[in-house]
Design a protein around this motif. Structure first.
Motif, PDB file in Angstrom:
ATOM      1  N   ASN A 388     -22.829 -17.300  -2.894  1.00 47.30           N
ATOM      2  CA  ASN A 388     -21.636 -16.335  -2.783  1.00 47.30           C
ATOM      3  C   ASN A 388     -21.837 -15.281  -2.135  1.00 47.30           C
ATOM      4  OD1 ASN A 388     -19.792 -17.975  -4.551  1.00 47.30           O
ATOM      5  ND2 ASN A 388     -21.129 -17.648  -6.264  1.00 47.30           N
ATOM      6  N   PHE A 389     -20.724 -14.809  -1.393  1.00 41.95           N
ATOM      7  CA  PHE A 389     -20.796 -13.350  -0.818  1.00 41.95           C
ATOM      8  C   PHE A 389     -19.531 -12.460  -0.992  1.00 41.95           C
ATOM      9  CE2 PHE A 389     -22.707 -16.676   1.588  1.00 41.95           C
ATOM     10  CZ  PHE A 389     -24.077 -16.139   2.075  1.00 41.95           C
ATOM     11  N   ASP A 390     -19.527 -11.244  -0.613  1.00 41.96           N
ATOM     12  CA  ASP A 390     -18.633 -10.448  -0.754  1.00 41.96           C
ATOM     13  C   ASP A 390     -18.025 -10.199   0.683  1.00 41.96           C
ATOM     14  OD1 ASP A 390     -17.145  -7.891  -0.440  1.00 41.96           O
ATOM     15  OD2 ASP A 390     -18.026  -7.226  -2.299  1.00 41.96           O
ATOM     16  N   SER A 391     -16.880 -10.795   0.742  1.00 40.66           N
ATOM     17  CA  SER A 391     -16.229 -10.756   2.081  1.00 40.66           C
ATOM     18  C   SER A 391     -15.990  -9.385   2.734  1.00 40.66           C
ATOM     19  CB  SER A 391     -14.741 -11.498   1.977  1.00 40.66           C
ATOM     20  OG  SER A 391     -15.121 -13.023   1.562  1.00 40.66           O
ATOM     21  N   ASN A 392     -15.744  -8.346   1.802  1.00 39.65           N
ATOM     22  CA  ASN A 392     -15.622  -7.114   2.390  1.00 39.65           C
ATOM     23  C   ASN A 392     -16.803  -6.686   3.329  1.00 39.65           C
ATOM     24  OD1 ASN A 392     -12.820  -6.911   1.781  1.00 39.65           O
ATOM     25  ND2 ASN A 392     -13.766  -6.242  -0.198  1.00 39.65           N
ATOM     26  N   THR A 393     -18.169  -6.868   2.643  1.00 42.87           N
ATOM     27  CA  THR A 393     -19.201  -6.242   3.108  1.00 42.87           C
ATOM     28  C   THR A 393     -20.117  -7.385   3.913  1.00 42.87           C
ATOM     29  OG1 THR A 393     -20.292  -6.712   1.014  1.00 42.87           O
ATOM     30  CG2 THR A 393     -19.171  -4.470   1.333  1.00 42.87           C
ATOM     31  N   GLN A 394     -19.817  -8.562   3.486  1.00 43.01           N
ATOM     32  CA  GLN A 394     -20.539  -9.743   3.779  1.00 43.01           C
ATOM     33  C   GLN A 394     -21.970  -9.842   3.432  1.00 43.01           C
ATOM     34  OE1 GLN A 394     -19.298 -12.104   5.952  1.00 43.01           O
ATOM     35  NE2 GLN A 394     -17.297 -10.743   5.818  1.00 43.01           N
ATOM     36  N   VAL A 395     -22.156  -8.883   2.219  1.00 45.82           N
ATOM     37  CA  VAL A 395     -23.522  -9.020   1.467  1.00 45.82           C
ATOM     38  C   VAL A 395     -23.346 -10.351   0.578  1.00 45.82           C
ATOM     39  CG1 VAL A 395     -24.741  -7.767  -0.135  1.00 45.82           C
ATOM     40  CG2 VAL A 395     -23.853  -6.621   1.716  1.00 45.82           C
ATOM     41  N   GLN A 396     -24.712 -10.752   0.563  1.00 45.57           N
ATOM     42  CA  GLN A 396     -24.704 -12.178  -0.454  1.00 45.57           C
ATOM     43  C   GLN A 396     -24.921 -11.429  -1.797  1.00 45.57           C
ATOM     44  OE1 GLN A 396     -27.585 -14.897   0.823  1.00 45.57           O
ATOM     45  NE2 GLN A 396     -27.941 -16.068  -1.194  1.00 45.57           N
ATOM     46  N   THR A 397     -24.153 -12.271  -2.839  1.00 49.20           N
ATOM     47  CA  THR A 397     -24.148 -11.714  -4.067  1.00 49.20           C
ATOM     48  C   THR A 397     -24.787 -12.519  -5.136  1.00 49.20           C
ATOM     49  OG1 THR A 397     -21.864 -12.653  -4.312  1.00 49.20           O
ATOM     50  CG2 THR A 397     -22.009 -10.549  -3.866  1.00 49.20           C
ATOM     51  N   SER A 398     -25.135 -14.169  -4.712  1.00 47.98           N
ATOM     52  CA  SER A 398     -25.911 -14.683  -5.367  1.00 47.98           C
ATOM     53  C   SER A 398     -26.365 -16.105  -4.726  1.00 47.98           C
ATOM     54  CB  SER A 398     -25.027 -15.368  -6.614  1.00 47.98           C
ATOM     55  OG  SER A 398     -23.897 -16.396  -6.196  1.00 47.98           O
ATOM     56  N   TRP A 444     -30.638 -16.693  -8.052  1.00 46.56           N
ATOM     57  CA  TRP A 444     -30.720 -15.298  -7.813  1.00 46.56           C
ATOM     58  C   TRP A 444     -29.251 -14.716  -8.027  1.00 46.56           C
ATOM     59  CZ3 TRP A 444     -28.298 -12.439  -3.666  1.00 46.56           C
ATOM     60  CH2 TRP A 444     -28.226 -11.303  -3.641  1.00 46.56           C
ATOM     61  N   ASN A 445     -29.498 -13.748  -9.079  1.00 46.26           N
ATOM     62  CA  ASN A 445     -28.059 -13.127  -9.526  1.00 46.26           C
ATOM     63  C   ASN A 445     -27.030 -13.961 -10.401  1.00 46.26           C
ATOM     64  OD1 ASN A 445     -26.858 -10.814  -9.985  1.00 46.26           O
ATOM     65  ND2 ASN A 445     -25.621 -10.905  -8.207  1.00 46.26           N
ATOM     66  N   VAL A 446     -27.805 -15.176 -10.949  1.00 42.93           N
ATOM     67  CA  VAL A 446     -27.116 -16.178 -11.454  1.00 42.93           C
ATOM     68  C   VAL A 446     -27.802 -16.404 -12.985  1.00 42.93           C
ATOM     69  CG1 VAL A 446     -26.474 -18.465 -11.890  1.00 42.93           C
ATOM     70  CG2 VAL A 446     -26.458 -17.390  -9.541  1.00 42.93           C
ATOM     71  N   THR A 447     -26.782 -15.782 -13.813  1.00 45.96           N
ATOM     72  CA  THR A 447     -27.411 -16.178 -15.357  1.00 45.96           C
ATOM     73  C   THR A 447     -27.206 -17.394 -15.851  1.00 45.96           C
ATOM     74  OG1 THR A 447     -27.014 -13.603 -15.642  1.00 45.96           O
ATOM     75  CG2 THR A 447     -27.559 -15.172 -17.769  1.00 45.96           C
ATOM     76  N   GLN A 448     -28.221 -18.568 -15.704  1.00 46.70           N
ATOM     77  CA  GLN A 448     -27.905 -19.877 -16.056  1.00 46.70           C
ATOM     78  C   GLN A 448     -27.651 -19.952 -17.482  1.00 46.70           C
ATOM     79  OE1 GLN A 448     -29.933 -22.842 -13.617  1.00 46.70           O
ATOM     80  NE2 GLN A 448     -29.593 -24.309 -15.257  1.00 46.70           N
ATOM     81  N   ILE A 449     -26.676 -20.635 -17.998  1.00 47.71           N
ATOM     82  CA  ILE A 449     -26.434 -21.116 -19.318  1.00 47.71           C
ATOM     83  C   ILE A 449     -27.138 -22.345 -19.688  1.00 47.71           C
ATOM     84  CG2 ILE A 449     -24.818 -21.538 -21.220  1.00 47.71           C
ATOM     85  CD1 ILE A 449     -22.860 -19.693 -19.304  1.00 47.71           C
ATOM     86  N   GLY A 450     -27.685 -22.730 -20.731  1.00 44.64           N
ATOM     87  CA  GLY A 450     -28.299 -24.094 -21.081  1.00 44.64           C
ATOM     88  C   GLY A 450     -29.283 -24.388 -20.231  1.00 44.64           C
ATOM     89  N   PRO A 451     -29.844 -25.652 -20.346  1.00 42.15           N
ATOM     90  CA  PRO A 451     -31.206 -26.003 -19.841  1.00 42.15           C
ATOM     91  C   PRO A 451     -31.103 -26.049 -18.289  1.00 42.15           C
ATOM     92  CG  PRO A 451     -29.903 -27.898 -20.624  1.00 42.15           C
ATOM     93  CD  PRO A 451     -29.184 -26.761 -21.097  1.00 42.15           C
ATOM     94  N   LYS A 452     -32.133 -25.941 -17.735  1.00 43.02           N
ATOM     95  CA  LYS A 452     -32.516 -25.764 -16.371  1.00 43.02           C
ATOM     96  C   LYS A 452     -32.631 -27.089 -15.523  1.00 43.02           C
ATOM     97  CE  LYS A 452     -33.494 -20.793 -16.073  1.00 43.02           C
ATOM     98  NZ  LYS A 452     -34.471 -19.812 -15.426  1.00 43.02           N
ATOM     99  N   SER A 453     -32.724 -28.170 -16.500  1.00 42.49           N
ATOM    100  CA  SER A 453     -33.119 -29.494 -15.994  1.00 42.49           C
ATOM    101  C   SER A 453     -32.590 -30.557 -16.836  1.00 42.49           C
ATOM    102  CB  SER A 453     -34.795 -29.774 -15.973  1.00 42.49           C
ATOM    103  OG  SER A 453     -35.201 -29.803 -17.146  1.00 42.49           O
ATOM    104  N   VAL A 454     -32.131 -31.728 -16.112  1.00 41.46           N
ATOM    105  CA  VAL A 454     -31.395 -32.970 -17.022  1.00 41.46           C
ATOM    106  C   VAL A 454     -31.903 -33.903 -16.658  1.00 41.46           C
ATOM    107  CG1 VAL A 454     -29.101 -33.885 -17.393  1.00 41.46           C
ATOM    108  CG2 VAL A 454     -29.377 -31.395 -17.208  1.00 41.46           C
ATOM    109  N   GLU A 455     -32.333 -35.053 -17.242  1.00 37.04           N
ATOM    110  CA  GLU A 455     -32.652 -36.456 -16.881  1.00 37.04           C
ATOM    111  C   GLU A 455     -31.405 -37.422 -17.395  1.00 37.04           C
ATOM    112  OE1 GLU A 455     -36.408 -37.428 -17.967  1.00 37.04           O
ATOM    113  OE2 GLU A 455     -37.164 -35.740 -16.948  1.00 37.04           O
ATOM    114  N   GLU A 456     -30.943 -38.403 -16.609  1.00 36.59           N
ATOM    115  CA  GLU A 456     -30.097 -39.352 -17.260  1.00 36.59           C
ATOM    116  C   GLU A 456     -30.219 -40.509 -16.575  1.00 36.59           C
ATOM    117  OE1 GLU A 456     -27.243 -39.355 -18.859  1.00 36.59           O
ATOM    118  OE2 GLU A 456     -27.523 -37.426 -19.615  1.00 36.59           O
ATOM    119  N   SER A 457     -30.175 -41.532 -17.505  1.00 37.34           N
ATOM    120  CA  SER A 457     -30.493 -42.796 -16.844  1.00 37.34           C
ATOM    121  C   SER A 457     -29.570 -43.808 -17.454  1.00 37.34           C
ATOM    122  CB  SER A 457     -31.964 -43.528 -17.009  1.00 37.34           C
ATOM    123  OG  SER A 457     -32.080 -43.463 -18.625  1.00 37.34           O
ATOM    124  N   LYS A 458     -29.198 -45.129 -16.784  1.00 34.70           N
ATOM    125  CA  LYS A 458     -28.228 -46.140 -17.513  1.00 34.70           C
ATOM    126  C   LYS A 458     -28.619 -47.415 -16.771  1.00 34.70           C
ATOM    127  CE  LYS A 458     -25.083 -44.923 -19.415  1.00 34.70           C
ATOM    128  NZ  LYS A 458     -24.655 -44.807 -20.820  1.00 34.70           N
TER     129      LYS A 458
END
Length: 727
Positions: A388-398, A444-458
């Motif tokens: 993600n970026f701030d369009s006004n400044t072009q600075v990356q935010t996450s 970076w600059n993302v507060t992730q909710i929940g687990p950071k990994s997932v496994e699925e099989s079918k």
């Protein structure tokens, strides 16, 4: 006796000439050529295949691609097929019979499978490989889960490259120039290297100048251009009549503008363009570009062992680099219109590798029973990210980066039995195991909710059963019931949404049809009707009041409709075609609610929690009606042929999102094309003038709903000329 002998000789000579005379007489009443497809993994007459299938080839393809179009040219050009993209020339999304997936995330899966030279192109980026030097494009509607790779519950779009041969040096070249300096060059050469080896080299070059002005930066001709090139080299090795090997190496590189998102493009309370809209102008403070490079190779080996044929198909596909960046709020702090906050996003793949292997055995019995069976393996490993970026400044935010491994294997078989000379039954079975491992590798600059990994099989078994009955030599009917399966999907987390998983979806489809050659094969017609039910359908929630994407499942979705096609010669020099489809789709889940758009006018019920009920809504991008018509008239001249060809397509209105609103509903659309040309030397050379979107139809074809009434539009009108030659 002498006179009688002469007369006898004359009669013999005349009788010898009769087949030639008959052929010349019949030439005034031309017949349609027999259409051969591989919908059942065998070469068969299209009339004998118990599937609703359309084949595009030769002039039909050349006409539709004449303006430098990418793979989206197929949208609405055959019954029940739509193709769209919010990423421009990359990451196309396919829909058959209204059934598809609007997910644009890095590892999104689709229920329509794209097969190129017998190798599945699983990731959405791979599905955009350009169409050039192909023998044909088959569109197979309905579940194809028994015989084809993976994730095919809606159908298959199948491309087959023109193959090398040992016969002679031959090839073609084609060059065109059109509006906005849209230039295309395509060429192919077949070169026998020895009595056992042959090579075919194909290339494509496309370019369009930037032609849209950015009124914010005051930079003219800043956006909407592209450069595309793709190559394919094939080698055929045929040392005997019982073995051949076909090797294929290919690549693609493209760069240019990403999709142009236009802030407040839609007039509030309507689905009309806002006042002041101008296709050639945009007011944006965000960066806009994309670049992509891919490569791949495959080997197809065939052994004829007498009673059976053995096939080995090895495929490798890779995305070396993909990045797309755009201003998704579509404007600047001063507009156009109200824009609550500025946001710009970028995303892509730092790398993806896909391996697949299939072994298949096919019987060659002269009797009533034939069969095929095989095993299949698929392995994918990819790294994707979103910024993600701030369009006004072009600075990356996450920044958020993810990795996914996907492994699948399957065993399959199919049996065909001729109950009589007129009645044939077919049945197929496939067992699939599919596993995905997904994890966040960097944030970076993302507060992730929940687990950071997932496994699925079918694990899933699918089957189909069909019957074909020949009413007579020209008319056949069929009925088919088939099931399909799409493995679970996983979407990356965002600042406010954890990693989400959509469980596997399944479909049961019923279909019946009739196919016929008419008027001594001067015409051909087909009609099919279908009814399907999808359980646990995977749906993608995008936007709402925030810039998020997440996956959900609907308890049930139903669809039904029909498809019809007819083509033929009205006169020896006048050929016409007409095709169409009707698709009704409906989500059935009274407990399913999604977030609503920020500023649009919702027409669905809104619950106490502010969420919108989508129960009873059609699927997104599902056009109820598609109609296509073509006409070609030919004037034979002393040294060649003058011709006029026109093609027209109609698509009824579509819904952009899961909820329904007045603004995010695309209007119906009519597009026409015209081609006037002259060919000579037995069709070896051709020069033509063409127009695409000749009526200059302008439509809003998609939107972004989280911030304002942002949308994007269809391709502009083009006029151009093309020269094509063969050798």
């Amino acid at each position: 006796m002498i006179k009688l002998s002469k007369m006898h000789k004359r009669l013999l000579a005349l009788s010898a000439l009769m087949p030639i005379g008959t052929a010349l007489a019949q030439s005034t009443e031309p017949q349609l050529e027999t259409v051969t497809v591989t919908a059942q993994r065998r070469a068969e007459n299209i009339k004998d295949v118990p599937v609703s299938v359309t084949l595009l080839k030769d002039e039909k393809l050349d006409v539709l691609l004449s303006g430098g179009q990418d793979i989206r040219f197929l949208a609405g050009k055959v019954p029940s097929l739509n193709v769209e993209s919010s990423n421009g020339r990359t990451f196309p999304r396919f829909y058959i019979r209204g059934y598809g997936n609007t997910d644009f995330s890095t590892f999104a899966s689709q229920p329509v499978s794209l097969i190129y030279d017998d190798v599945v192109q699983e990731n959405g980026i791979l599905k955009g490989y350009p169409v050039f030097d192909v023998a044909g494009v088959e569109v197979l509607r309905g579940p194809q889960g028994t015989l084809f790779g993976r994730n095919t519950p809606a159908g298959v779009v199948k491309f087959e490259s023109a193959k090398p041969n040992l016969d002679k040096i031959e090839g073609y070249y084609s060059a065109s120039i059109a509006t906005h300096n849209t230039a295309a060059l395509e060429a192919a050469a077949n070169i026998p290297l020895s009595s056992e080896w042959a090579m075919r080299v194909s290339t494509l070059r496309q370019h369009r100048d930037n032609f849209v002005d950015n009124t914010f930066t005051k930079q003219n001709d800043a956006l909407e251009g592209y450069n595309e090139h793709a190559e394919r080299v094939q080698f055929l090795y045929k040392p005997s009549t019982t073995f051949n090997a076909l090797f294929n190496v290919h690549s693609r590189t493209t760069d240019g503008s990403a999709r142009l998102f236009r802030a407040n493009l839609i007039k509030k309370g309507t689905n009309d363009f806002a006042d002041g809209y101008d296709f050639t102008k945009i007011n944006t403070n965000g960066q806009n570009f994309q670049n992509l490079s891919t490569n791949g190779a495959n080997a197809r080996l065939t052994w004829d062992l007498g009673a059976v044929k053995l096939f080995s198909i090895t495929g490798y596909e890779a995305v070396d680099n993909y990045y797309s960046r755009g201003d998704i709020d579509g404007g600047t702090p001063t507009g156009p219109g109200f824009i609550p906050f500025q946001v710009q996003t970028g995303g892509g793949l730092t790398g993806l590798k896909q391996y697949s292997q299939e072994f298949r055995v096919e019987s060659k019995n002269a009797g009533p029973l034939n069969w095929q069976t095989g095993v299949y393996y698929f392995k994918e490993s990819g790294d994707g990210f979103s910024d993600n970026f701030d369009s006004n400044t072009q600075v990356q935010t996450s920044h958020l980066a993810s990795h996914q491994n996907n492994t699948a294997y399957a065993a399959f078989g199919s049996v065909t039995y001729d109950v009589s000379s007129d009645f044939t039954v077919r049945g197929g079975l496939r067992y699939t195991h599919d596993q995905k491992d997904f994890r966040t590798v960097e944030s970076w600059n993302v507060t992730q909710i929940g687990p950071k990994s997932v496994e699925e099989s079918k694990n899933k078994a699918n089957w189909d059963l069909s019957g074909t009955y020949k009413i007579n030599k020209d008319v056949s009917t069929y009925a088919r019931v088939a099931t399909g399966f799409r493995a679970p999907s996983i979407a990356a987390a965002s600042a406010s949404v954890p990693i989400t998983v959509a469980d596997a979806e399944t479909i049961t489809s019923y279909e019946a049809g009739i196919k016929a050659d008419l008027f001594n094969r001067r015409a051909r017609a087909s009609l099919s009707v279908f009814d399907y039910e999808v359980k646990n359908q995977q749906l993608t929630v995008v936007g709402g009041n925030s810039n998020v994407t997440k996956l959900i499942n609907a308890a049930k979705t139903v669809g039904r409709g029909l498809e019809g096609e007819i083509e033929g010669f009205v006169t020896p020099d006048f050929k016409v075609s007409l095709s169409g489809s009707y698709n009704f789709t409906k989500i059935e889940d009274p407990n399913l609610y999604v977030a609503k758009c920020a500023q649009c006018t919702i027409t669905d019920p809104i619950g106490a929690n502010g969420l919108v009920s989508i129960n009873g809504n059609p699927l997104p991008q599902a056009a109820k009606v598609i109609v296509n018509a073509t006409a070609r008239y030919n004037w034979p001249l002393a040294d060649g042929n003058l011709f006029v060809l026109t093609d027209w397509s109609y698509r009824s209105k579509i819904n952009f999102f899961l909820y329904e609103s007045k603004e995010f509903t695309g209007k119906s659309m009519v597009e026409g094309g015209l081609r006037v040309g002259y060919n000579w030397a037995g069709g070896k050379y051709e020069v033509a003038g063409f127009a695409r979107n000749i009526t200059n139809t302008e439509r809003i074809i998609g939107g972004i709903d989280f911030n304002n009434l942002t949308g994007f539009v269809n391709e502009p009108r083009q006029f151009g000329v093309q020269f094509r030659g063969g050798f």
